[in-house]
Design a protein around this motif. Structure first.
Motif, PDB file in Angstrom:
ATOM      1  N   GLN A   1       0.520  -1.065   0.178  1.00  0.00           N
ATOM      2  CA  GLN A   1      -0.393  -0.273  -0.186  1.00  0.00           C
ATOM      3  C   GLN A   1       0.636   1.367   0.344  1.00  0.00           C
TER       4      GLN A   1
ATOM      5  N   GLU B   1      -2.387  -4.252  -4.569  1.00  0.00           N
ATOM      6  CA  GLU B   1      -3.538  -4.915  -5.022  1.00  0.00           C
ATOM      7  C   GLU B   1      -3.488  -5.145  -3.223  1.00  0.00           C
TER       8      GLU B   1
ATOM      9  N   PRO C   1      -5.698  -0.824   0.509  1.00  0.00           N
ATOM     10  CA  PRO C   1      -5.465  -1.896  -1.141  1.00  0.00           C
ATOM     11  C   PRO C   1      -6.861  -1.196  -2.091  1.00  0.00           C
TER      12      PRO C   1
END
Length: 531
Positions: free
Chosen positions: A135, A264, A287
């Motif tokens: 992140q 992701e 995310p």
């Protein structure tokens, strides 16, 4: 990226949102006027122009070397093509001295430079490992094709020493972009400009009276989900209001909540690092697949709100840093409960995780809570001890204050009162906190501080086992007298409604306001007695 030059004030009218750092026509000219050009981001750089009114002959322009004790370091090394010009357009020589540039000529001045938005570093191996996660790291600039995130301290060169006068900011945006900027309805101080980030791009925005919520449009959930999240956030902010400072003006600006969706994944994991806060902005890295309505998302936002408010209102010595970190990690679960967002069992489940984290850290770290807050390199275990151990200590304070009755209040009211105490004099250390708690509660806290704050004994569950997490919720019982049923059908409907109300706690227990004196607490008390 084709840029259409739009000044921030124009974008405000067109896009429903652009907070105002633009100067009003009636006001005197600001000390510093910044122009941030985001139309050439393909180069990986943001362009900045700074106009200064009438600086003295010995002007220094500087940028801090780091922020937050190592959260971001080597910031001046990202400046490129720095030039200064007189009002007539004549270039002026600049000489660098450490992290400042000296300008010998006085009078009106224009400074132009670019900021390389790549290659940022943190100051310790532990923080560097966190900043390199999947992140976004909220202390570094972030550049994507559809947005850019810019902490003020990493972008804006400023006069030194920092003047207290106002500054204005104009932004040039690519077509279709909007921005969330520091300030609102006018200008702000240079300090506030440096202590808040700018978020610009294709954004989804929710506005309320007390806050602005923004996140990348590409990661935005449906409008209904954003509306529900905003409603929950509003409820938490209302409960957290006493921490904002009240008459001290700490809550004067609308809060900005930026959900920095990047990378992701779909879950938000706990990350223990120093809770350095922006001045008026809570930034939550999530995310791209995160669920805004998850417990972990609202926890993290609430934690950021508490840390922001307390960072502004309290002056703490490093040895009492546990109070800020612990309050944030404890209240992140209590405030949503008290605001009616979730039930008692969720509070106890999450607090149980904090207590387990504290026990693990206490076993692995040979430091007291007081020592864990001192400046210096951190490890995962040290940061966990400060956050989780601080949360347990704050739960113990809260339980004892509530048990003392209305006069003693609770942790939130105690923290609110501490802000008044800390407005003058030295920062609050553990000795002063000890004295203030003695006075407020009418009992002696010396052994608690000696054993668990300055000492390294393990806090037992009995310290917070009396915590009553189910006060009567205002609004659940109407103050208006109920209308009397006028027919048999009305009585039947009333009976059905009462039956449903009585069944709800058993069907939806995790989401009701029932306290679950938690089985985990009984087990932990037994385990602790056996150890």
């Amino acid at each position: 990226m084709k840029g259409v030059k739009l000044l921030a004030a124009a974008v405000a009218a067109a896009s429903l949102l652009l907070a105002g750092w633009t100067a009003s026509a009636q006001a005197e000219p600001p000390t510093a006027t910044y122009r941030l050009d985001l139309t050439g981001l393909e180069s990986g750089m943001a362009s900045v122009t700074l106009e200064l009114g009438t600086p003295s002959n010995d002007l220094f322009l500087g940028m801090d070397e780091d922020f937050g004790g190592g959260l971001a370091v080597d910031l001046p090394s990202h400046l490129r093509n720095l030039k200064a010009f007189t009002e007539e357009g004549e270039e002026i020589p600049l000489s660098r001295e450490d992290n400042a540039w000296h300008v010998e000529k006085g009078g009106a001045l224009t400074v132009e430079y670019q900021v390389d938005l790549s290659g940022y570093r943190a100051g310790t191996p532990y923080l560097e490992s966190l900043s390199g996660g999947p992140q976004a790291w909220p202390w570094f600039p972030l550049l994507r094709e559809d947005m850019v995130y810019l902490p003020g301290y990493a972008v804006f060169l400023h006069p030194e020493p920092l003047p207290g006068e106002e500054a204005s900011l104009e932004v040039v945006l690519p077509e279709g972009w909007q921005a969330v900027l520091p300030g609102e309805n006018g200008r702000g101080s240079l300090y506030a400009l440096l202590q808040n980030p700018v978020l610009a791009g294709r954004l989804a925005v929710e506005e309320r009276e007390s806050f602005i919520l923004a996140l990348p449009e590409s990661s935005a959930p449906p409008p209904g989900t954003r509306e529900e999240f905003s409603s929950r956030l509003h409820a938490v902010l209302s409960r957290a209001a006493p921490l904002a400072g009240g008459s001290r003006g700490a809550g004067a600006e609308r809060l900005r909540v930026l959900l920095l969706a990047h990378g992701e994944g779909d879950s938000i994991r706990d990350a223990y690092y120093p809770l350095e806060s922006y001045r008026d902005t809570v930034v939550l890295p999530i995310p791209e697949g995160a669920n805004l309505l998850s417990v972990s998302c609202l926890e993290a936002v609430t934690r950021g709100i508490v840390a922001l408010y307390l960072s502004r209102s309290l002056r703490l010595d490093p040895d009492s840093r546990w109070l800020l970190e612990g309050s944030a990690w404890y209240l992140q679960d209590l405030l949503p409960y008290e605001a009616g967002v979730w039930g008692g069992s969720i509070f106890w489940d999450r607090f149980s995780a904090r207590y387990d984290g504290y026990l693990r850290a206490r076993e692995n770290v040979n430091l007291s809570l007081s020592e864990a807050g001192e400046p210096g390199p951190r490890t995962t275990e040290t940061a966990s001890l400060l956050a989780c151990g601080g949360a347990v200590a704050c739960a113990a304070l809260d339980a004892e204050l509530r048990a003392r009755g209305e006069f003693a209040g609770d942790l939130v009211s105690f923290l609110s009162d501490l802000a008044d105490v800390g407005e003058s004099g030295e920062p609050l250390n553990n000795e002063r906190l000890n004295h203030l708690l003695d006075t407020r509660s009418g009992i002696a806290w010396r052994a608690f501080f000696a054993d668990f704050i300055r000492g390294r004994l393990v806090m037992p569950p009995s310290l917070f086992s009396t915590l009553k997490v189910a006060p009567a919720e205002p609004g659940l019982l109407s103050e208006e007298p109920p209308s009397k049923p006028s027919s048999v059908s009305d009585w039947i409907l009333l009976a059905l409604a009462v039956a449903v109300v009585l069944l709800i706690p058993f069907v939806l227990e995790p989401y009701t306001m029932r306290p679950r004196k938690p089985g985990f607490l009984d087990k932990k008390l037994r385990d602790f007695d056996r150890s």
